[in-house]
Design a protein around this motif. Structure first.
Motif, PDB file in Angstrom:
ATOM      1  N   GLY A   5       0.819  -1.213   0.000  1.00 32.82           N
ATOM      2  CA  GLY A   5       0.000   0.000   0.000  1.00 32.82           C
ATOM      3  C   GLY A   5       0.846   1.254   0.000  1.00 32.82           C
ATOM      4  N   MET A   6       1.915   1.222   0.793  1.00 35.79           N
ATOM      5  CA  MET A   6       2.824   2.370   0.826  1.00 35.79           C
ATOM      6  C   MET A   6       3.486   2.578  -0.531  1.00 35.79           C
ATOM      7  SD  MET A   6       6.347   2.889   2.996  1.00 35.79           S
ATOM      8  CE  MET A   6       7.191   1.734   1.902  1.00 35.79           C
ATOM      9  N   ALA A   7       3.949   1.476  -1.131  1.00 33.76           N
ATOM     10  CA  ALA A   7       4.626   1.575  -2.421  1.00 33.76           C
ATOM     11  C   ALA A   7       3.676   2.051  -3.514  1.00 33.76           C
ATOM     12  CB  ALA A   7       5.224   0.218  -2.805  1.00 33.76           C
ATOM     13  N   MET A   8       2.461   1.513  -3.534  1.00 31.82           N
ATOM     14  CA  MET A   8       1.484   1.916  -4.550  1.00 31.82           C
ATOM     15  C   MET A   8       1.086   3.382  -4.380  1.00 31.82           C
ATOM     16  SD  MET A   8       0.891  -0.687  -6.551  1.00 31.82           S
ATOM     17  CE  MET A   8      -0.707  -0.486  -7.310  1.00 31.82           C
ATOM     18  N   SER A   9       0.962   3.803  -3.116  1.00 32.95           N
ATOM     19  CA  SER A   9       0.637   5.207  -2.841  1.00 32.95           C
ATOM     20  C   SER A   9       1.748   6.128  -3.336  1.00 32.95           C
ATOM     21  CB  SER A   9       0.414   5.403  -1.341  1.00 32.95           C
ATOM     22  OG  SER A   9       0.216   6.762  -1.026  1.00 32.95           O
ATOM     23  N   LEU A  10       2.991   5.713  -3.101  1.00 36.01           N
ATOM     24  CA  LEU A  10       4.130   6.507  -3.571  1.00 36.01           C
ATOM     25  C   LEU A  10       4.144   6.609  -5.093  1.00 36.01           C
ATOM     26  CD1 LEU A  10       7.029   5.272  -1.236  1.00 36.01           C
ATOM     27  CD2 LEU A  10       6.219   7.627  -1.457  1.00 36.01           C
ATOM     28  N   CYS A  11       3.863   5.489  -5.764  1.00 34.68           N
ATOM     29  CA  CYS A  11       3.868   5.502  -7.227  1.00 34.68           C
ATOM     30  C   CYS A  11       2.750   6.385  -7.778  1.00 34.68           C
ATOM     31  CB  CYS A  11       3.719   4.081  -7.770  1.00 34.68           C
ATOM     32  SG  CYS A  11       5.193   3.063  -7.533  1.00 34.68           S
ATOM     33  N   ALA A  12       1.570   6.312  -7.161  1.00 27.32           N
ATOM     34  CA  ALA A  12       0.437   7.112  -7.640  1.00 27.32           C
ATOM     35  C   ALA A  12       0.708   8.599  -7.463  1.00 27.32           C
ATOM     36  CB  ALA A  12      -0.833   6.701  -6.899  1.00 27.32           C
ATOM     37  N   THR A  13       1.092   8.995  -6.246  1.00 19.95           N
ATOM     38  CA  THR A  13       1.369  10.417  -6.006  1.00 19.95           C
ATOM     39  C   THR A  13       2.647  10.853  -6.709  1.00 19.95           C
ATOM     40  OG1 THR A  13       2.497   9.862  -3.919  1.00 19.95           O
ATOM     41  CG2 THR A  13       0.156  10.460  -3.808  1.00 19.95           C
ATOM     42  N   GLY A  14       3.553   9.902  -6.934  1.00 23.08           N
ATOM     43  CA  GLY A  14       4.791  10.227  -7.643  1.00 23.08           C
ATOM     44  C   GLY A  14       4.537  10.623  -9.081  1.00 23.08           C
ATOM     45  N   LEU A  15       3.568   9.959  -9.728  1.00 22.97           N
ATOM     46  CA  LEU A  15       3.225  10.346 -11.103  1.00 22.97           C
ATOM     47  C   LEU A  15       2.665  11.760 -11.155  1.00 22.97           C
ATOM     48  CD1 LEU A  15       1.589   7.173 -12.717  1.00 22.97           C
ATOM     49  CD2 LEU A  15       3.888   8.067 -13.045  1.00 22.97           C
ATOM     50  N   ILE A  16       1.869  12.104 -10.150  1.00 29.36           N
ATOM     51  CA  ILE A  16       1.323  13.463 -10.082  1.00 29.36           C
ATOM     52  C   ILE A  16       2.443  14.473  -9.841  1.00 29.36           C
ATOM     53  CG2 ILE A  16      -0.242  14.984  -8.809  1.00 29.36           C
ATOM     54  CD1 ILE A  16      -1.831  12.407  -8.063  1.00 29.36           C
ATOM     55  N   PHE A  17       3.347  14.135  -8.926  1.00 30.50           N
ATOM     56  CA  PHE A  17       4.477  15.016  -8.615  1.00 30.50           C
ATOM     57  C   PHE A  17       5.376  15.190  -9.838  1.00 30.50           C
ATOM     58  CE2 PHE A  17       8.711  15.860  -6.783  1.00 30.50           C
ATOM     59  CZ  PHE A  17       8.425  16.926  -5.937  1.00 30.50           C
ATOM     60  N   ASN A  18       5.607  14.096 -10.559  1.00 32.40           N
ATOM     61  CA  ASN A  18       6.420  14.173 -11.777  1.00 32.40           C
ATOM     62  C   ASN A  18       5.766  15.077 -12.823  1.00 32.40           C
ATOM     63  OD1 ASN A  18       8.262  12.473 -10.656  1.00 32.40           O
ATOM     64  ND2 ASN A  18       7.657  10.666 -11.792  1.00 32.40           N
ATOM     65  N   TRP A  19       4.454  14.961 -12.942  1.00 32.44           N
ATOM     66  CA  TRP A  19       3.729  15.841 -13.857  1.00 32.44           C
ATOM     67  C   TRP A  19       3.941  17.308 -13.476  1.00 32.44           C
ATOM     68  CZ3 TRP A  19      -0.560  18.686 -11.913  1.00 32.44           C
ATOM     69  CH2 TRP A  19      -1.214  19.474 -12.870  1.00 32.44           C
ATOM     70  N   MET A  20       3.923  17.577 -12.167  1.00 36.34           N
ATOM     71  CA  MET A  20       4.092  18.949 -11.698  1.00 36.34           C
ATOM     72  C   MET A  20       5.489  19.488 -12.007  1.00 36.34           C
ATOM     73  SD  MET A  20       5.497  20.965  -9.005  1.00 36.34           S
ATOM     74  CE  MET A  20       5.590  20.034  -7.475  1.00 36.34           C
ATOM     75  N   ILE A  21       6.531  18.712 -11.695  1.00 34.96           N
ATOM     76  CA  ILE A  21       7.884  19.239 -11.892  1.00 34.96           C
ATOM     77  C   ILE A  21       8.260  19.302 -13.374  1.00 34.96           C
ATOM     78  CG2 ILE A  21       8.691  18.530  -9.607  1.00 34.96           C
ATOM     79  CD1 ILE A  21      10.026  16.128 -10.845  1.00 34.96           C
ATOM     80  N   VAL A  22       7.600  18.478 -14.202  1.00 37.63           N
ATOM     81  CA  VAL A  22       7.863  18.546 -15.649  1.00 37.63           C
ATOM     82  C   VAL A  22       7.169  19.758 -16.256  1.00 37.63           C
ATOM     83  CG1 VAL A  22       7.439  17.429 -17.864  1.00 37.63           C
ATOM     84  CG2 VAL A  22       8.324  16.088 -15.951  1.00 37.63           C
ATOM     85  N   THR A  23       5.866  19.904 -15.973  1.00 39.08           N
ATOM     86  CA  THR A  23       5.113  21.011 -16.578  1.00 39.08           C
ATOM     87  C   THR A  23       5.521  22.362 -16.013  1.00 39.08           C
ATOM     88  OG1 THR A  23       3.319  20.664 -14.975  1.00 39.08           O
ATOM     89  CG2 THR A  23       3.112  19.593 -17.123  1.00 39.08           C
ATOM     90  N   SER A  24       6.074  22.398 -14.797  1.00 37.49           N
ATOM     91  CA  SER A  24       6.525  23.665 -14.213  1.00 37.49           C
ATOM     92  C   SER A  24       7.827  24.158 -14.842  1.00 37.49           C
ATOM     93  CB  SER A  24       6.720  23.516 -12.699  1.00 37.49           C
ATOM     94  OG  SER A  24       7.824  22.658 -12.414  1.00 37.49           O
ATOM     95  N   GLY A  25       8.519  23.270 -15.553  1.00 37.68           N
ATOM     96  CA  GLY A  25       9.766  23.658 -16.201  1.00 37.68           C
ATOM     97  C   GLY A  25      11.013  23.288 -15.437  1.00 37.68           C
ATOM     98  N   LEU A  26      10.860  22.737 -14.216  1.00 40.27           N
ATOM     99  CA  LEU A  26      12.027  22.421 -13.393  1.00 40.27           C
ATOM    100  C   LEU A  26      12.918  21.377 -14.048  1.00 40.27           C
ATOM    101  CD1 LEU A  26      13.667  22.575 -10.773  1.00 40.27           C
ATOM    102  CD2 LEU A  26      12.099  20.876  -9.789  1.00 40.27           C
ATOM    103  N   ILE A  27      12.310  20.298 -14.551  1.00 39.45           N
ATOM    104  CA  ILE A  27      13.104  19.202 -15.109  1.00 39.45           C
ATOM    105  C   ILE A  27      13.852  19.660 -16.358  1.00 39.45           C
ATOM    106  CG2 ILE A  27      12.967  16.939 -16.225  1.00 39.45           C
ATOM    107  CD1 ILE A  27      12.796  16.912 -13.164  1.00 39.45           C
ATOM    108  N   ASN A  28      13.194  20.422 -17.214  1.00 37.77           N
ATOM    109  CA  ASN A  28      13.873  20.929 -18.401  1.00 37.77           C
ATOM    110  C   ASN A  28      15.043  21.828 -18.029  1.00 37.77           C
ATOM    111  OD1 ASN A  28      12.465  19.610 -20.362  1.00 37.77           O
ATOM    112  ND2 ASN A  28      11.088  21.302 -20.853  1.00 37.77           N
ATOM    113  N   ALA A  29      14.849  22.658 -17.004  1.00 42.37           N
ATOM    114  CA  ALA A  29      15.922  23.550 -16.564  1.00 42.37           C
ATOM    115  C   ALA A  29      17.111  22.746 -16.034  1.00 42.37           C
ATOM    116  CB  ALA A  29      15.404  24.504 -15.495  1.00 42.37           C
TER     117      ALA A  29
END
Length: 434
Positions: free
Chosen positions: A283-307
């Protein structure tokens, strides 16, 4: 991100994330909350949250996760891990520092069941430390060897972190498992070599025990065969491709339950406990993966990863780029769990791999091995903490020996990073990649 511009509120999201971590908010909640702030401020649709979560839970490869967790937990519960160490002791115990070599070898075998460093440290570790101290070995050194060798667990298949990386990068779980085999073996050999060097260099107390005769060796091997069946099924099934990783995990789980019934060690209470622990970890691992995809979406669309990608690729030298990347991973590994790091930094890793022409498989093995170093790196050193707590040892006293094992681990990491065939040869020869 609009027209390549980094979101001006990016620091606000990042600081809020760090504050929540410092306040000991579960990291999955911290990632979701900082992503929610981004969505509100930038008027993003909340449909993205549902889509990312649903995609995470619907991924077929993630079905392997609870089964692999169950195998490691259940094997500890039925108490067959002592047979693995007993066999290794009979074959290697008479060598200089032999029980330390047996410890490492047993961890390499148990890695083929648990896929988790902390499962190794907390289960097999208690048996290993007791046997070494009873034989007259320095207890602090015994704890250190056990904690360090537990780091082989996430490298030799099956590896929970490899399952997560395959999910994040959309690569083959089978190929990831195959790619981790040779680096895991190399890490074990490097640790054994370090034991020989360190015991002589620092005059560590490692008594030589009596050499076992061939009869005792064969007897211990026969005695260990039931325990060896689990890793044999997993490794053979994964290496040959007879099973998918998900199928293989279920077969191994069924084998463990059947074995416990045959050996009359099965009980409903034990099964219930193993299932409860499995559900908690999964449950902990699945929760991390689910929220991690959302977090990844945020840091990608915000421009952080490209920078960050542009900055690192702008260094202009592949060796320097990979050294900096490894340095970032090592630093994060000192404070954050390995799975959390993989989830948070996956977009950057994939961008760097694409920019350098590296395979996602190679950079995935590199990242998993790298964050594994954090298991024995201060200030957290969770594998050492678990081992010391489980065996009644001293965290502080064992630390001076434990950090020395970073040397063979870093050497292995360097080969994985800069020598592609170490990771890619086996998947290519077995046909998982071209």
């Amino acid at each position: 991100m609009m027209n390549g511009i980094v979101d001006p509120y990016l620091m606000f999201y990042f600081v809020s994330f760090i504050i929540m971590i410092l306040l000991q908010v579960p990291i999955s909640y911290a990632m979701a909350s900082s992503s929610l702030l981004y969505a509100v401020i930038n008027h993003q649709s909340f449909v993205m949250f549902a889509q990312k979560t649903a995609n995470s839970f619907a991924d077929f490869n993630m079905l392997a996760l609870p089964a692999f967790l169950f195998v490691g937990i259940f094997m500890n519960e039925i108490g067959l891990t002592d047979r693995i160490f007993g066999m290794a002791e009979k074959w290697l115990g008479h060598l200089p520092g032999g029980l330390a070599h047996s410890n490492i070898m047993a961890s390499m075998i148990f890695a083929g069941m648990s896929g988790s460093a902390l499962a190794d440290a907390g289960g097999l570790g208690t048996i290993e430390v007791k046997a070494m101290t009873d034989a007259g070995y320095d207890k602090n050194f015994s704890v250190a060897v056990t904690a360090a060798s537990a780091g082989i667990g996430p490298i030799i298949p099956p590896s929970i972190n490899f399952v997560v990386w395959a999910f994040l990068s959309k690569t083959s779980t089978l190929a990831m498992f195959q790619a981790g085999m040779l680096p895991g073996i190399c890490m074990g050999i490097a640790m054994m070599a370090w034991v020989i060097y360190a015991t002589k260099k620092y005059n560590i107390k490692v008594p030589v025990i009596e050499k076992s005769n061939w009869g005792d060796r064969y007897k211990s091997t026969i005695h260990a065969l039931p325990a060896l069946g689990g890793p044999a099924i997993l490794v053979f099934g994964i290496m040959t491709g007879i099973f998918t990783p998900t199928e293989c995990s279920v077969v191994a789980a069924a084998y463990c339950v059947i074995l416990s019934i045959i050996l009359k060690r099965f009980s409903i209470k034990m099964l219930t406990k193993a299932l409860r622990d499995t559900l908690s970890s999964a449950g902990m691992a699945m929760s991390l993966c689910a929220t991690g995809l959302i977090f990844n979406w945020m840091i990608v669309t915000s421009g952080l990863i490209n920078a960050m990608t542009n900055f690192m690729l702008g260094l202009g030298n592949e060796i320097l780029i990979l050294l900096v990347l490894n340095g970032i991973l090592m630093f994060l590994g000192c404070f954050i769990g390995s799975m959390q790091i993989l989830i948070m930094i996956a977009p950057l890793l994939m961008n760097i791999a694409a920019g350098l022409g590296m395979s996602y498989i190679q950079i995935g093995v590199m990242a998993v091995l790298n964050v594994t170093l954090g298991l024995i790196t201060p200030p957290m050193a969770p594998a050492l903490f678990v081992t010391a707590k489980a065996t009644g040892g001293s965290f502080d006293a064992a630390l001076k020996y434990t950090v020395q094992f970073l040397i063979p681990m870093v050497i292995t990491l360097a080969f994985v990073t800069f020598y592609e065939p170490l990771t890619m040869w086996l998947p290519k020869i077995l046909g998982s990649v071209r």
